[in-house]
Design an enzyme around this catalytic site. Structure first.
Site, mmCIF file in Angstrom:
data_model
loop_
_atom_site.group_PDB
_atom_site.id
_atom_site.type_symbol
_atom_site.label_atom_id
_atom_site.label_comp_id
_atom_site.label_asym_id
_atom_site.label_seq_id
_atom_site.Cartn_x
_atom_site.Cartn_y
_atom_site.Cartn_z
ATOM 1 N N GLU A 1 1.032 -1.127 0.108
ATOM 2 C CA GLU A 1 -0.060 0.012 -0.002
ATOM 3 C C GLU A 1 0.763 1.266 -0.088
ATOM 4 O O GLU A 1 0.393 2.427 0.824
ATOM 5 C CB GLU A 1 -0.955 0.091 1.319
ATOM 6 C CG GLU A 1 -2.039 -1.162 1.024
ATOM 7 C CD GLU A 1 -3.016 -0.977 2.043
ATOM 8 O OE1 GLU A 1 -3.427 0.239 2.459
ATOM 9 O OE2 GLU A 1 -4.116 -1.884 2.210
ATOM 10 N N HIS B 1 -5.256 2.110 0.916
ATOM 11 C CA HIS B 1 -4.755 3.145 0.148
ATOM 12 C C HIS B 1 -4.685 2.399 -1.451
ATOM 13 O O HIS B 1 -4.154 1.075 -1.516
ATOM 14 C CB HIS B 1 -3.273 3.361 0.298
ATOM 15 C CG HIS B 1 -3.130 4.069 1.803
ATOM 16 N ND1 HIS B 1 -3.190 3.238 3.043
ATOM 17 C CD2 HIS B 1 -3.063 5.242 2.067
ATOM 18 C CE1 HIS B 1 -3.331 4.111 4.009
ATOM 19 N NE2 HIS B 1 -3.081 5.277 3.416
ATOM 20 N N LYS C 1 -10.084 5.136 7.033
ATOM 21 C CA LYS C 1 -9.108 6.059 6.247
ATOM 22 C C LYS C 1 -9.036 5.197 5.013
ATOM 23 O O LYS C 1 -8.789 4.237 4.649
ATOM 24 C CB LYS C 1 -7.754 6.062 6.922
ATOM 25 C CG LYS C 1 -6.857 7.042 5.930
ATOM 26 C CD LYS C 1 -5.397 6.927 6.567
ATOM 27 C CE LYS C 1 -4.288 7.713 5.732
ATOM 28 N NZ LYS C 1 -3.141 7.694 6.073
#
Length: 248
Positions: free
Chosen positions: A77, A139, A166
Site C-alpha cells: 500500500e 490506499h 481511512k
C-alpha cells in the site's frame, strides 16, 4: 461543523533525522504527529520488531501536547515494509505494532485492513484493551473506483470495528476527486455509528480534498511539516490557514 485535525508525518531514515523532524513537528499547528516506522529503515535493518520503544519515548517527549500516531505502511500500500504471504512477514507486522502499543507512548495506530483477518482482529482487540484509537486504512495508488465501490470500502473499513476509517486514492482526472468527496458525504449520512473519517484524493489533482474535510465530512487531514509522506501533501501552515477559511 467540526474542526478538521491535522496530522504531520515523521519520515526520517535515521535517529538523527527522526529527532530533527520531531522538533519541526513540535513547532507546527498540527494536532497529531505520525511516525512512519516503515521509513526508518536504518533503525530496524532486518529486525523489524526490535526495541524501538526509546525512540517512541523520545518523539513523545519532543512533541508534548500533540498526539502520536504509529504507522507501518506496507509495500502493498505504498510503503516499504515487506508483506508477503510468508509467516515471517505476517509475524513482523503484528509484533511491530504490538511493540508500539506496549510502549505506552502512542495514541493511535494505523492498521491496514487488507492484511490477514486474524492479524487485524488481534490488533484491534489489543488496541481497544489499551485504550488506543485505531485507524482501519486502505490506499490505492493506481486509480479511483466508481462510487458504489468507494462506499463499499468505507463500509468494510467501518465493519472492522476500528474507531476511524481511512481511504486514499489516486485520481486520474477531476471527476475522480469529485466522486470521492461525494462518497465521503454519502457515507457520513448513512453511518449511524458515526465513525471518524480520513479520506483523501492524492496528488496535485486531489489537493482540494485535503482542505475541504469540514465541508464533505473528513475529520482529519495530512500535511507536511518537513518531508511529505504521500503525493499531494501541502505545508502544514498553509493547510491550517486554508482549513480556517472553510471553517470560518
Amino acid at each position: 461543523m467540526n474542526k478538521v485535525k491535522i496530522c504531520v508525518p515523521i519520515t526520517g531514515k535515521t535517529l538523527k533525522d527522526i529527532r530533527r523532524q520531531a522538533e519541526i513537528c513540535a513547532t507546527t499547528k498540527a494536532d497529531i504527529v505520525e511516525w512512519r516506522y516503515d521509513l526508518a529503515s536504518e533503525l530496524y535493518a532486518d529486525d523489524f520488531a526490535n526495541d524501538f520503544k526509546p525512540v517512541l519515548k523520545m518523539i513523545q517527549a519532543i512533541i508534548a501536547g500533540k498526539k502520536l500516531l504509529f504507522t507501518i505502511r506496507t509495500d502493498a500500500e505504498g510503503g516499504i515494509f515487506p508483506y508477503t504471504a510468508s509467516q515471517t512477514d505476517r509475524e513482523s507486522y503484528l509484533q511491530t505494532i504490538l511493540t508500539a502499543m506496549d510502549s505506552g507512548c502512542v495514541d493511535f495506530v494505523d492498521i491496514e485492513a487488507g492484511r490477514d483477518a486474524d492479524i487485524v482482529h488481534r490488533l484491534l482487540l489489543d488496541a481497544a484493551n489499551a485504550n488506543i484509537a485505531t485507524i482501519a486504512s486502505y490506499h490505492n495508488f493506481h486509480f479511483t473506483p466508481e462510487t458504489a465501490e468507494l462506499l463499499q470500502k468505507f463500509r468494510e473499513l467501518a465493519g472492522t470495528g476500528a474507531d476511524i476509517v481511512k481511504t486514499a486514492y489516486m485520481p486520474k482526472d477531476p471527476r475522480d476527486v469529485a466522486r470521492l468527496l461525494y462518497a465521503v458525504t454519502e457515507f457520513r449520512l448513512e453511518d449511524h455509528a458515526r465513525h471518524e473519517i480520513i479520506a483523501m484524493s492524492m496528488g496535485s489533482l486531489g489537493k482540494i480534498s485535503r482542505i475541504s474535510g469540514n465541508v464533505f465530512g473528513s475529520d482529519y487531514t495530512f500535511a507536511a511539516a518537513d518531508e511529505a509522506s504521500a503525493p499531494g501533501q501541502m505545508p502544514v501552515e498553509l493547510v491550517r490557514n486554508l482549513l480556517d477559511v472553510f471553517e470560518g
